[in-house]
Write a protein that holds these residues in place. Structure first.
Motif, PDB file in Angstrom:
ATOM      1  N   ILE A   1      43.410  22.178  27.010  1.00 53.67           N
ATOM      2  CA  ILE A   1      43.682  23.633  26.696  1.00 53.67           C
ATOM      3  C   ILE A   1      42.639  24.594  27.455  1.00 53.67           C
ATOM      4  O   ILE A   1      43.046  25.727  27.721  1.00 53.67           O
ATOM      5  N   ILE A   2      41.466  24.502  26.873  1.00 53.41           N
ATOM      6  CA  ILE A   2      40.352  25.178  27.534  1.00 53.41           C
ATOM      7  C   ILE A   2      40.307  25.431  29.042  1.00 53.41           C
ATOM      8  O   ILE A   2      40.134  26.472  29.758  1.00 53.41           O
ATOM      9  N   CYS A   3      40.662  24.272  29.692  1.00 46.72           N
ATOM     10  CA  CYS A   3      40.598  24.251  31.348  1.00 46.72           C
ATOM     11  C   CYS A   3      41.755  25.303  31.735  1.00 46.72           C
ATOM     12  O   CYS A   3      41.915  26.047  32.696  1.00 46.72           O
ATOM     13  N   ILE A   4      43.052  24.926  31.014  1.00 51.76           N
ATOM     14  CA  ILE A   4      44.215  25.862  31.437  1.00 51.76           C
ATOM     15  C   ILE A   4      44.283  27.173  30.984  1.00 51.76           C
ATOM     16  O   ILE A   4      44.415  27.984  32.142  1.00 51.76           O
ATOM     17  N   VAL A   5      43.507  27.727  29.818  1.00 56.70           N
ATOM     18  CA  VAL A   5      43.234  28.990  29.709  1.00 56.70           C
ATOM     19  C   VAL A   5      42.340  29.570  30.855  1.00 56.70           C
ATOM     20  O   VAL A   5      42.518  30.740  31.174  1.00 56.70           O
ATOM     21  N   ALA A   6      41.211  28.858  31.022  1.00 56.06           N
ATOM     22  CA  ALA A   6      40.341  29.322  31.998  1.00 56.06           C
ATOM     23  C   ALA A   6      41.217  29.477  33.474  1.00 56.06           C
ATOM     24  O   ALA A   6      40.946  30.579  34.299  1.00 56.06           O
ATOM     25  N   LEU A   7      41.989  28.605  34.004  1.00 58.16           N
ATOM     26  CA  LEU A   7      42.676  28.890  35.283  1.00 58.16           C
ATOM     27  C   LEU A   7      43.648  30.015  35.089  1.00 58.16           C
ATOM     28  O   LEU A   7      43.900  30.596  36.127  1.00 58.16           O
ATOM     29  N   ALA A   8      44.267  30.084  33.852  1.00 57.00           N
ATOM     30  CA  ALA A   8      45.388  31.249  33.758  1.00 57.00           C
ATOM     31  C   ALA A   8      44.487  32.539  33.949  1.00 57.00           C
ATOM     32  O   ALA A   8      44.960  33.362  34.543  1.00 57.00           O
ATOM     33  N   MET A   9      43.389  32.586  33.231  1.00 62.41           N
ATOM     34  CA  MET A   9      42.770  33.791  33.221  1.00 62.41           C
ATOM     35  C   MET A   9      42.061  34.035  34.519  1.00 62.41           C
ATOM     36  O   MET A   9      42.214  35.392  35.221  1.00 62.41           O
ATOM     37  N   GLY A  10      41.587  33.031  35.306  1.00 64.30           N
ATOM     38  CA  GLY A  10      41.184  33.379  36.541  1.00 64.30           C
ATOM     39  C   GLY A  10      42.382  33.987  37.594  1.00 64.30           C
ATOM     40  O   GLY A  10      42.213  34.680  38.557  1.00 64.30           O
ATOM     41  N   GLN A  11      43.467  33.143  37.525  1.00 66.52           N
ATOM     42  CA  GLN A  11      44.567  33.691  38.342  1.00 66.52           C
ATOM     43  C   GLN A  11      45.003  35.036  38.132  1.00 66.52           C
ATOM     44  O   GLN A  11      45.294  35.609  38.991  1.00 66.52           O
ATOM     45  N   LYS A  12      44.972  35.416  37.026  1.00 64.71           N
ATOM     46  CA  LYS A  12      45.528  36.657  36.519  1.00 64.71           C
ATOM     47  C   LYS A  12      44.630  37.757  37.263  1.00 64.71           C
ATOM     48  O   LYS A  12      44.747  38.789  37.651  1.00 64.71           O
ATOM     49  N   ALA A  13      42.972  37.499  37.229  1.00 66.61           N
ATOM     50  CA  ALA A  13      42.171  38.359  37.668  1.00 66.61           C
ATOM     51  C   ALA A  13      42.128  38.454  39.075  1.00 66.61           C
ATOM     52  O   ALA A  13      42.162  39.595  39.666  1.00 66.61           O
ATOM     53  N   GLU A  14      42.109  37.114  39.904  1.00 61.59           N
ATOM     54  CA  GLU A  14      42.435  37.356  41.244  1.00 61.59           C
ATOM     55  C   GLU A  14      43.730  38.115  41.728  1.00 61.59           C
ATOM     56  O   GLU A  14      43.860  38.721  42.551  1.00 61.59           O
ATOM     57  N   ALA A  15      44.729  37.660  40.953  1.00 64.41           N
ATOM     58  CA  ALA A  15      46.190  38.467  41.240  1.00 64.41           C
ATOM     59  C   ALA A  15      45.866  40.030  41.224  1.00 64.41           C
ATOM     60  O   ALA A  15      46.595  40.719  41.966  1.00 64.41           O
ATOM     61  N   ALA A  16      45.208  40.277  40.087  1.00 65.89           N
ATOM     62  CA  ALA A  16      45.218  41.803  40.071  1.00 65.89           C
ATOM     63  C   ALA A  16      44.106  42.387  41.118  1.00 65.89           C
ATOM     64  O   ALA A  16      44.547  43.551  41.765  1.00 65.89           O
ATOM     65  N   LYS A  17      43.155  41.703  41.390  1.00 62.68           N
ATOM     66  CA  LYS A  17      42.185  42.058  42.524  1.00 62.68           C
ATOM     67  C   LYS A  17      42.999  42.079  43.922  1.00 62.68           C
ATOM     68  O   LYS A  17      42.685  43.172  44.867  1.00 62.68           O
ATOM     69  N   TYR A  18      43.787  41.275  44.198  1.00 63.72           N
ATOM     70  CA  TYR A  18      44.712  41.014  45.406  1.00 63.72           C
ATOM     71  C   TYR A  18      45.517  42.264  45.449  1.00 63.72           C
ATOM     72  O   TYR A  18      45.692  42.852  46.602  1.00 63.72           O
ATOM     73  N   SER A  19      46.216  42.667  44.407  1.00 64.62           N
ATOM     74  CA  SER A  19      47.003  43.598  44.368  1.00 64.62           C
ATOM     75  C   SER A  19      46.420  44.804  44.519  1.00 64.62           C
ATOM     76  O   SER A  19      47.064  45.826  45.554  1.00 64.62           O
ATOM     77  N   LYS A  20      45.185  45.144  44.060  1.00 67.98           N
ATOM     78  CA  LYS A  20      44.524  46.531  44.516  1.00 67.98           C
ATOM     79  C   LYS A  20      44.183  46.529  45.739  1.00 67.98           C
ATOM     80  O   LYS A  20      43.939  47.690  46.442  1.00 67.98           O
ATOM     81  N   HIS A  21      43.799  45.521  46.417  1.00 68.93           N
ATOM     82  CA  HIS A  21      43.299  45.312  47.698  1.00 68.93           C
ATOM     83  C   HIS A  21      44.360  45.416  49.010  1.00 68.93           C
ATOM     84  O   HIS A  21      43.967  46.179  49.862  1.00 68.93           O
ATOM     85  N   LYS A  22      45.672  45.315  48.557  1.00 67.99           N
ATOM     86  CA  LYS A  22      46.723  45.421  49.301  1.00 67.99           C
ATOM     87  C   LYS A  22      46.742  47.159  49.505  1.00 67.99           C
ATOM     88  O   LYS A  22      46.846  47.902  50.318  1.00 67.99           O
TER      89      LYS A  22
END
Length: 57
Positions: A36-57
């Motif tokens: 559960i901890i690994c899945i939460v960490a992956l989900a949070m990382g994906q969300k943060a990276e997606a937000a940074k990528y959408s700002k960069h476009k």
């Protein structure tokens, strides 16, 4: 609680598991918590990276 064995160099006098939760549901519960901890960490990382990528476009 101290060191459970007088002769620290050998394992000959060990009679049973050292992990007190062995033979119960605890290893499965600990594994589930880790998963559960690994899945939460992956989900949070994906969300943060997606937000940074959408700002960069």
């Amino acid at each position: 609680m101290g060191f459970p064995y007088d002769n620290g160099g050998t394992w000959t006098d060990v009679s049973g598991p050292i992990f007190m939760g062995a033979g119960s549901a605890m290893p499965g519960i600990f594994a589930l918590i880790g998963i559960i901890i690994c899945i939460v960490a992956l989900a949070m990382g994906q969300k943060a990276e997606a937000a940074k990528y959408s700002k960069h476009k």
